[in-house]
Design an enzyme around this catalytic site. Structure first.
Site, PDB file in Angstrom:
ATOM      1  N   ASP A   1      72.585 -10.549 -45.694  1.00 45.19           N
ATOM      2  CA  ASP A   1      74.076 -10.232 -46.276  1.00 45.19           C
ATOM      3  C   ASP A   1      75.040 -11.160 -45.959  1.00 45.19           C
ATOM      4  O   ASP A   1      75.402 -10.798 -44.449  1.00 45.19           O
ATOM      5  CB  ASP A   1      74.475  -9.063 -46.594  1.00 45.19           C
TER       6      ASP A   1
ATOM      7  N   SER B   1      79.581  -2.415 -51.912  1.00 40.12           N
ATOM      8  CA  SER B   1      80.522  -3.038 -51.390  1.00 40.12           C
ATOM      9  C   SER B   1      81.831  -2.335 -51.297  1.00 40.12           C
ATOM     10  O   SER B   1      81.932  -1.293 -50.489  1.00 40.12           O
ATOM     11  CB  SER B   1      80.851  -4.421 -52.284  1.00 40.12           C
TER      12      SER B   1
ATOM     13  N   HIS C   1      73.788  -9.873 -50.525  1.00 37.17           N
ATOM     14  CA  HIS C   1      74.882  -8.760 -50.938  1.00 37.17           C
ATOM     15  C   HIS C   1      74.321  -8.219 -52.359  1.00 37.17           C
ATOM     16  O   HIS C   1      75.039  -8.829 -53.658  1.00 37.17           O
ATOM     17  CB  HIS C   1      76.282  -9.284 -50.994  1.00 37.17           C
TER      18      HIS C   1
END
Length: 634
Positions: free
Chosen positions: A310, A202, A341
């Site tokens: 995601d 991320s 994610h």
């Protein structure tokens, strides 16, 4: 000036067991009896101590002044390295740069950095990298991004001071920047072998991308996991706002230590004043946050991991980045998962640890283990069922036009055969409140707020791989509207669920590396297992896309629509790699506003008319038109 100092005594000389292959990686001029890296079966072995590893904290002067206080920001890093690196062993660095070490934490269990006894050294190291790799002859660095934890300044959400915080550390590792210890004594990294790899999920992986496009010398590889490649694409989609209400400032506030949030308010105010939430247009503010623009500067190899489902960092981030890497012949590898994610440590743990071990050994330790001769791509085809491919999109994938065949009073069809001039023009009314479930349910029923096009049950499986595109001839009765499209698989199958990113945390633990006790705190590498959320469902939203009507041709400059004028609407859906099974039906749902995709619904409630002669969906079908015909899409 001093070396980076060890905090524990150097252990007695190591005695290494004879192995099938031994590679020494020691400093220049080192004696033959000094400890070296041991390689067996193509990977480094855990021959170095962990409980006696050297831990230190270094403060590095950056060239940035993110808080405009007249002082250069300081980047704080925590280092762990084998004690043998004080005896002449040169080691590479694995670094996870993050803004989250004192706020949200890292990994599925949200681990924070912890200095249990207040001596300025970490007793808890988030993630398994230190436990696993330090005994194998690596240094591991956990970097506090500028403006977070022990670093100074303020977060700017991927302005240069954020993006290049890792570059500051790489410059220090290679003697191009100055670092000091807590007493102000200069520290140099003369134990470093000159190679650094960045890894992270991320925001952390986005920092890796942002550093890679700087072309900094000494960055050898990056492993971006669920990472952003363009912050405009993260907060907008073809002009439609996905994240508004001054999202960048909100995120900056979250990652800032609570006691510094008031101090950093002026920086957040600047972000809010320049983020363009009023229009959603692409402005110069987004240039520095768009790494796809500078992908030609990447010198490091890249191992991309991303979830096809995601909904946080959507898969167009990996695809645009991947296409750019391919165009510039960057050495690369790709894993695509059916989860959202999620870190590969939590969706394919055993295989991931083996693969990332080989990857870092190859790129950072010069171990010729054949990883670059493996298939380039791993794709999760069904829950925990993986396939490999030599590239992505899958070789043989070709853009194939399927006409949206109108049918007044019923669902339309899909065909490789062009529509006729006499086919009817169909209209629907945009409903800004319509939810995705209503859009894709009851697909045979005509409703006023969508158009549905369905294939007949497929006569053979149909594989798409790449980025689909909608090309629509349309008129509207207002000066603006959103336009959206959803590609659906109608048919029963066991599928990974969207809830919880497709995973849930179990109760059993497994361990990946060594354990030690520091400061009265036991640092271990044991983590709870993570399981897939799987269920039998009757349909699957395969992919989707959206565009703002005033940004049909330019995301930088809005152009109002002229009511009644025919427009050629063209925009990409999110990339996919998906096999529609034999017997299932392909659905294409055309809508206006798509509130479950982006936060900005259009208030005009436009009437949208679709012109059949100019309306197709272009699917990247493996086998192209021939495969489409074989599946019955004639």
């Amino acid at each position: 000036m001093v070396r980076a100092r060890r905090l524990l005594a150097v252990p007695v000389a190591l005695t290494l067991t004879a192995t099938a292959a031994v590679a020494s990686s020691v400093g220049a001029g080192a004696a033959d009896d000094e400890p070296g890296i041991v390689v067996e079966n193509g990977v480094t072995q855990p021959v170095f101590g962990y409980d006696d590893a050297i831990r230190e904290r270094v403060f590095i002067t950056s060239p940035f002044d993110s808080d405009a206080n007249g002082e250069l920001d300081i980047v704080a890093i925590d280092i762990m390295r084998p004690a043998a690196s004080e005896q002449g062993l040169d080691v590479p660095v694995i670094m996870d740069p993050s803004p989250y070490y004192s706020t949200l934490g890292r990994g599925n269990e949200s681990e924070l950095k912890l200095d249990q006894d207040g001596d300025g050294l970490l007793d808890r190291w988030p993630l398994f990298y230190d436990n696993y790799f330090v005994p194998r002859g690596y240094a591991v660095i956990l970097m506090d991004m500028i403006g977070t934890n022990n670093s100074t300044g303020c977060p700017t959400v991927h302005d240069a001071s954020d993006n290049l915080s890792p570059k500051v550390v790489i410059d220090w590792l290679n003697g191009r920047a100055t670092g000091v210890d807590k007493d102000g004594d200069e520290v140099v990294a003369d134990w470093h072998n000159g190679k650094t790899g960045l890894i992270g999920k991320s925001y952390d992986g986005t920092l890796a991308n942002g550093t890679a496009v700087s072309g900094v010398e000494g960055l050898t590889t990056i492993v971006p996991i669920s990472a952003i490649s363009s912050y405009y694409d993260y907060t907008r989609s073809n002009g439609v706002i996905q994240r508004g209400n001054n999202y960048l400032a909100s995120l900056a506030n979250i990652v800032t230590n609570p006691d510094r949030r008031d101090y950093c308010r002026p920086v957040r105010d600047f972000l809010s004043a320049n983020d363009g939430d009023e229009t959603g247009d692409y402005t110069p503010f987004w240039h520095v946050r768009d790494y796809n623009r500078d992908v030609d500067k990447v010198k490091a190899s890249v191992f991309v991991i991303h979830g096809l489902n995601d909904e946080n960092v959507r898969p167009d981030h990996f695809s645009k980045w991947w296409y750019g890497l391919a165009a510039n012949d960057v050495p690369r590898k790709l894993w695509l998962t059916q989860t959202g994610h999620v870190d590969p440590f939590d969706f394919r743990r055993d295989a991931w640890v083996d693969e990332i071990h080989k990857w870092f050994d190859y790129w950072l330790q010069d171990v010729d283990n054949g990883i670059m001769d493996e298939p380039m791509v791993d794709i999760e085809r069904a829950p925990d069922v993986w396939e490999t491919a030599n590239d992505w999109p899958i070789p043989g994938s070709r853009p194939t036009r399927l006409w949206l065949q109108p049918n007044a009073g019923a669902a339309g069809g899909l065909s490789v055969t062009p529509n006729r001039p006499s086919d009817p023009v169909l209209s629907f009314v945009d409903d800004p409140a319509q939810r995705e479930t209503a859009m894709v349910s009851n697909e045979e029923t005509v409703t006023p707020n969508r158009l549905v096009y369905l294939s007949e049950p497929l006569q053979a499986p149909l594989h798409i791989s790449g980025t689909p595109e909608l090309k629509l001839g349309a008129t509207v009765n207002t000066t603006d509207t959103n336009l959206g499209v959803i590609l659906v698989d109608y048919g029963p199958a066991e599928r990974v669920q969207r809830a919880g990113d497709g995973v849930l945390t179990g109760t059993e633990q497994n361990c990946w590396g060594a354990t030690a006790t520091w400061g009265g705190y036991a640092e271990d590498a044991c983590y709870k297992e993570v399981l897939k959320r799987v269920a039998l469902t009757q349909r699957e939203v395969v992919t989707k896309g959206i565009i703002d009507g005033v940004n049909l041709y330019d995301y930088s400059t809005p152009t109002p629509l002229i009511p009644g004028k025919p427009y050629d609407v063209q925009f990409p859906l999110l990339p996919e790699d998906y096999v529609f099974p034999e017997g299932h039906r392909i659905g294409v749902i055309v809508v206006g506003s798509y509130r479950d995709y982006g936060s900005q619904a259009d208030p005009n409630r436009a009437t949208i008319s679709v012109l059949p002669e100019r309306s197709v969906i272009v699917l990247p079908i493996v086998g192209g038109r021939t495969a489409a015909v074989a599946a019955g899409l004639e």
